[in-house]
Design a protein around this motif. Sequence first.
Motif, PDB file in Angstrom:
ATOM      1  N   ASP A 163       0.871  -1.173   0.000  1.00 18.76           N
ATOM      2  CA  ASP A 163       0.000   0.000   0.000  1.00 18.76           C
ATOM      3  C   ASP A 163       0.910   1.226   0.000  1.00 18.76           C
ATOM      4  OD1 ASP A 163      -1.693   2.128   0.539  1.00 18.76           O
ATOM      5  OD2 ASP A 163      -2.826   1.052   2.079  1.00 18.76           O
ATOM      6  N   GLU A 164       1.165   1.761  -1.196  1.00 18.70           N
ATOM      7  CA  GLU A 164       2.092   2.889  -1.341  1.00 18.70           C
ATOM      8  C   GLU A 164       1.659   4.090  -0.499  1.00 18.70           C
ATOM      9  OE1 GLU A 164       5.042   2.823  -2.766  1.00 18.70           O
ATOM     10  OE2 GLU A 164       4.778   0.812  -3.584  1.00 18.70           O
ATOM     11  N   ALA A 165       0.366   4.334  -0.426  1.00 22.93           N
ATOM     12  CA  ALA A 165      -0.123   5.462   0.372  1.00 22.93           C
ATOM     13  C   ALA A 165       0.180   5.248   1.856  1.00 22.93           C
ATOM     14  CB  ALA A 165      -1.627   5.669   0.156  1.00 22.93           C
ATOM     15  N   ALA A 166       0.034   4.018   2.326  1.00 19.36           N
ATOM     16  CA  ALA A 166       0.328   3.712   3.730  1.00 19.36           C
ATOM     17  C   ALA A 166       1.825   3.841   3.999  1.00 19.36           C
ATOM     18  CB  ALA A 166      -0.166   2.311   4.088  1.00 19.36           C
ATOM     19  N   ILE A 167       2.648   3.418   3.050  1.00 20.88           N
ATOM     20  CA  ILE A 167       4.096   3.558   3.204  1.00 20.88           C
ATOM     21  C   ILE A 167       4.457   5.030   3.285  1.00 20.88           C
ATOM     22  CG2 ILE A 167       6.314   3.293   1.999  1.00 20.88           C
ATOM     23  CD1 ILE A 167       5.290   0.539   1.035  1.00 20.88           C
ATOM     24  N   ASP A 168       3.918   5.834   2.382  1.00 23.23           N
ATOM     25  CA  ASP A 168       4.194   7.278   2.396  1.00 23.23           C
ATOM     26  C   ASP A 168       3.740   7.912   3.709  1.00 23.23           C
ATOM     27  OD1 ASP A 168       5.364   7.282  -0.098  1.00 23.23           O
ATOM     28  OD2 ASP A 168       3.560   7.967  -1.144  1.00 23.23           O
ATOM     29  N   ALA A 169       2.562   7.523   4.177  1.00 26.80           N
ATOM     30  CA  ALA A 169       2.038   8.077   5.431  1.00 26.80           C
ATOM     31  C   ALA A 169       2.920   7.681   6.613  1.00 26.80           C
ATOM     32  CB  ALA A 169       0.600   7.605   5.658  1.00 26.80           C
ATOM     33  N   ALA A 170       3.383   6.442   6.630  1.00 26.88           N
ATOM     34  CA  ALA A 170       4.238   5.976   7.730  1.00 26.88           C
ATOM     35  C   ALA A 170       5.564   6.731   7.734  1.00 26.88           C
ATOM     36  CB  ALA A 170       4.475   4.471   7.620  1.00 26.88           C
ATOM     37  N   ILE A 171       6.144   6.935   6.558  1.00 20.02           N
ATOM     38  CA  ILE A 171       7.400   7.684   6.470  1.00 20.02           C
ATOM     39  C   ILE A 171       7.180   9.125   6.897  1.00 20.02           C
ATOM     40  CG2 ILE A 171       9.200   8.546   4.927  1.00 20.02           C
ATOM     41  CD1 ILE A 171       8.843   5.922   3.295  1.00 20.02           C
ATOM     42  N   ASP A 172       6.098   9.744   6.416  1.00 19.87           N
ATOM     43  CA  ASP A 172       5.782  11.131   6.803  1.00 19.87           C
ATOM     44  C   ASP A 172       5.662  11.265   8.315  1.00 19.87           C
ATOM     45  OD1 ASP A 172       5.744  11.985   4.152  1.00 19.87           O
ATOM     46  OD2 ASP A 172       3.546  11.939   3.999  1.00 19.87           O
ATOM     47  N   LEU A 173       4.946  10.338   8.934  1.00 18.10           N
ATOM     48  CA  LEU A 173       4.752  10.393  10.376  1.00 18.10           C
ATOM     49  C   LEU A 173       6.075  10.171  11.116  1.00 18.10           C
ATOM     50  CD1 LEU A 173       2.730  10.810  12.653  1.00 18.10           C
ATOM     51  CD2 LEU A 173       2.305   8.346  12.618  1.00 18.10           C
ATOM     52  N   ALA A 174       6.885   9.248  10.645  1.00 13.02           N
ATOM     53  CA  ALA A 174       8.186   8.989  11.275  1.00 13.02           C
ATOM     54  C   ALA A 174       9.076  10.227  11.206  1.00 13.02           C
ATOM     55  CB  ALA A 174       8.872   7.799  10.612  1.00 13.02           C
ATOM     56  N   VAL A 175       9.032  10.941  10.096  1.00 11.33           N
ATOM     57  CA  VAL A 175       9.807  12.181   9.966  1.00 11.33           C
ATOM     58  C   VAL A 175       9.214  13.260  10.859  1.00 11.33           C
ATOM     59  CG1 VAL A 175      10.464  14.039   8.374  1.00 11.33           C
ATOM     60  CG2 VAL A 175      10.702  11.645   7.667  1.00 11.33           C
ATOM     61  N   ASP A 176       7.901  13.377  10.860  1.00 11.17           N
ATOM     62  CA  ASP A 176       7.221  14.393  11.669  1.00 11.17           C
ATOM     63  C   ASP A 176       7.524  14.244  13.154  1.00 11.17           C
ATOM     64  OD1 ASP A 176       5.292  16.622  11.794  1.00 11.17           O
ATOM     65  OD2 ASP A 176       4.001  15.168  12.827  1.00 11.17           O
ATOM     66  N   GLU A 177       7.662  13.001  13.595  1.00  9.61           N
ATOM     67  CA  GLU A 177       7.885  12.740  15.018  1.00  9.61           C
ATOM     68  C   GLU A 177       9.345  12.450  15.360  1.00  9.61           C
ATOM     69  OE1 GLU A 177       4.965   9.943  16.395  1.00  9.61           O
ATOM     70  OE2 GLU A 177       3.388  11.445  16.216  1.00  9.61           O
TER      71      GLU A 177
END
Length: 180
Positions: A46-60
């Motif tokens: 799920d490319e969208a889920a991967i992108d969201a997980a990376i975004d959140l990891a960077v955000d936090e």
Amino acid sequence: MADEGGPSVAARDDLAGVVDLFEWLTRAELSRALSELAFKQRTEVDEAAIDAAIDLAVDEYTLVPAPDEALAGDRSPAGDDAEGAIEDETPLAVGPAAFPTLPDGAADLPHILDVPDRSVDREALADAVLERLRREAVTAIDEGDAARLETLADVTYDVEAWAPVDVDPVRTRILAEVDA
């Protein structure tokens, strides 16, 4: 914090574990590594889920963008799709809020991905993280973003334990806003 449906802390630590295997990865390489893991685990990508997980990891601050001066090793894209399909070459390193763990099958990733030997200058990375923290604190203060200030206050403690940088002035300013 993650939304209830968002990636878990464990998932972010798994991302950090994958990055830690290589010292640093571009965002596109990390996405490819996660796709390879999904394939290996016989789950759907799920490319969208991967992108969201990376975004959140960077955000936090689980993963942090690494400046060029903190990186050693070849930056050429890994894998077959290097001729232009990779859209994001932002280098990411393990950040102060991470507790890297390896997801099932991740130990095979160095054999699957063609990533050259790399290293991170922790001092240069720590300086970049502190500068980012300062900028984000100013932005959150200017915008009156109490939730972001709470997150950044927590991050100051992580940064302090992670690297020999003085975060006290930033923390003091953030806590003054949070307590106001």
